[in-house]
Design an enzyme around this catalytic site. Sequence first.
Site, PDB file in Angstrom:
ATOM      1  N   HIS A  36     -12.698   4.053   9.480  1.00 39.56           N
ATOM      2  CA  HIS A  36     -11.979   2.893   8.927  1.00 39.56           C
ATOM      3  C   HIS A  36     -12.636   2.391   7.628  1.00 39.56           C
ATOM      4  CE1 HIS A  36      -9.169  -0.666  10.074  1.00 39.56           C
ATOM      5  NE2 HIS A  36      -9.181  -0.455   8.767  1.00 39.56           N
TER       6      HIS A  36
ATOM      7  N   GLU B 251     -11.083   1.049  18.071  1.00 34.85           N
ATOM      8  CA  GLU B 251     -12.255   1.172  17.182  1.00 34.85           C
ATOM      9  C   GLU B 251     -13.409   0.311  17.688  1.00 34.85           C
ATOM     10  OE1 GLU B 251     -10.855   0.171  13.274  1.00 34.85           O
ATOM     11  OE2 GLU B 251      -9.267   1.674  13.360  1.00 34.85           O
TER      12      GLU B 251
ATOM     13  N   ILE C 250       0.841  -1.203   0.000  1.00 34.48           N
ATOM     14  CA  ILE C 250       0.000   0.000   0.000  1.00 34.48           C
ATOM     15  C   ILE C 250       0.875   1.253   0.000  1.00 34.48           C
ATOM     16  CG2 ILE C 250      -1.809   1.280   1.219  1.00 34.48           C
ATOM     17  CD1 ILE C 250      -2.679  -1.429   2.483  1.00 34.48           C
TER      18      ILE C 250
ATOM     19  N   GLY D   4      -3.102   2.866   8.261  1.00 30.58           N
ATOM     20  CA  GLY D   4      -2.594   1.515   8.550  1.00 30.58           C
ATOM     21  C   GLY D   4      -3.311   0.894   9.732  1.00 30.58           C
ATOM     22  N   ARG D   5      -2.780   1.169  10.942  1.00 28.29           N
ATOM     23  CA  ARG D   5      -3.389   0.676  12.169  1.00 28.29           C
ATOM     24  C   ARG D   5      -3.337   1.775  13.228  1.00 28.29           C
ATOM     25  NH1 ARG D   5      -5.957  -2.674  10.169  1.00 28.29           N
ATOM     26  NH2 ARG D   5      -5.996  -4.910  10.513  1.00 28.29           N
TER      27      ARG D   5
END
Length: 317
Positions: free
Chosen positions: A276, A258, A152, A228-229
């Site tokens: 997200h 989340e 990505i 990403g995270r």
Amino acid sequence: MTRPDILLIGSPMAYVIERLEAAFTVHRMPAEAAGFNAFADMRGIAMAGGPLRIDGDFMERLPKLEIVSNFGVGYDAIDAHAAAERGIVVTNTPDVLTEEVADIAVGLLLCVVRQLPQAERHLRAGKWLAGAYPLTATLRGRRIGILGLGRIGKAVALRLEAFGVTIAYHGRNRQPDVPYRYYPSLMAMAEDVDTLVSVAPGGASTRHLIGAEVLKALGPEGIVVNVGRGSVVDERALIEALGSGTILSAGLDVFEDEPRVPAELIAMDHIVLLPHVGSASHHTREAMGQLQVDNLVSWFAGKGPVTPVAETPWPRG
Ligand code: A2R
């Protein structure tokens, strides 16, 4: 021939469940982690989000488990090392979401820099009649550092090349054949850039990599974009840096806990927050679901996993 028993965890999409039901005997995880005995025959898991973590203890309770097929490229909710030790295969869904997430990263960056959501809110609130929207920051002259120049990250860089910005990257390894400057130290990169785009995976090795010091190094024009995270960014430090003007703004598609987003972030009107949605188009989610199913079907047909994660030793030595 008996159909392998597959356990669904999280919320697989309806068409994934349909395709799994065509080939397997499908079971659902109860909301509370009770009744494990009922799952003693499970040979596969189809994982699609949710709060549950598949660790070594969990795997011990499913003695017949052969494969965990994850929906998504990030698999930090699965202890892939513990799986490898037990000969359990873990698969994810790489590549099919790369372009979609890269689009969102660049879209988010443009939204942050040019304040597009805020400008739209200005118009909708009827404020244009009273005056033009204020001038914004610009992408011109920005120096962008990508944290995690993987599949990505490279797709993000390719898009950013068209904007004429300077591109650098940090990861644990220098990438062969990329034209961007490599920084072995994230801190050193943060000192040289003003925009940090994070496309790194979650897990212990990346937890809070973007903390107070890195944010300070970005400086008052600093922008953080994270697709990403959430765990990669120290959210408390980010809130502090945004509130004090240590950095200019942020665009976040991922969060530490989340779907809970800190009230302090929600209250900040100058940043951009997304729930997200990086890979969340019909086209891409369907491709991800198909790959999740393909991994299970291929495994139980004796053909091996289609897309095993790096920790899964495949082919077996
Ligand atoms: O560190 P390297 O050279 O292996 O580069 C990988 C980098 N990365 C890290 N960078 C700094 N510190 C770390 N501890 C660290 N661990 C990994 O992240 C690599 O360039 C990049 C991940 O790229 P891929 O494995 O190709 O993943 P992809 O498909 O680009 O997806 C990235 C993440 C997923 O893990 C999800 O969390 C999210 O995007 O959707």
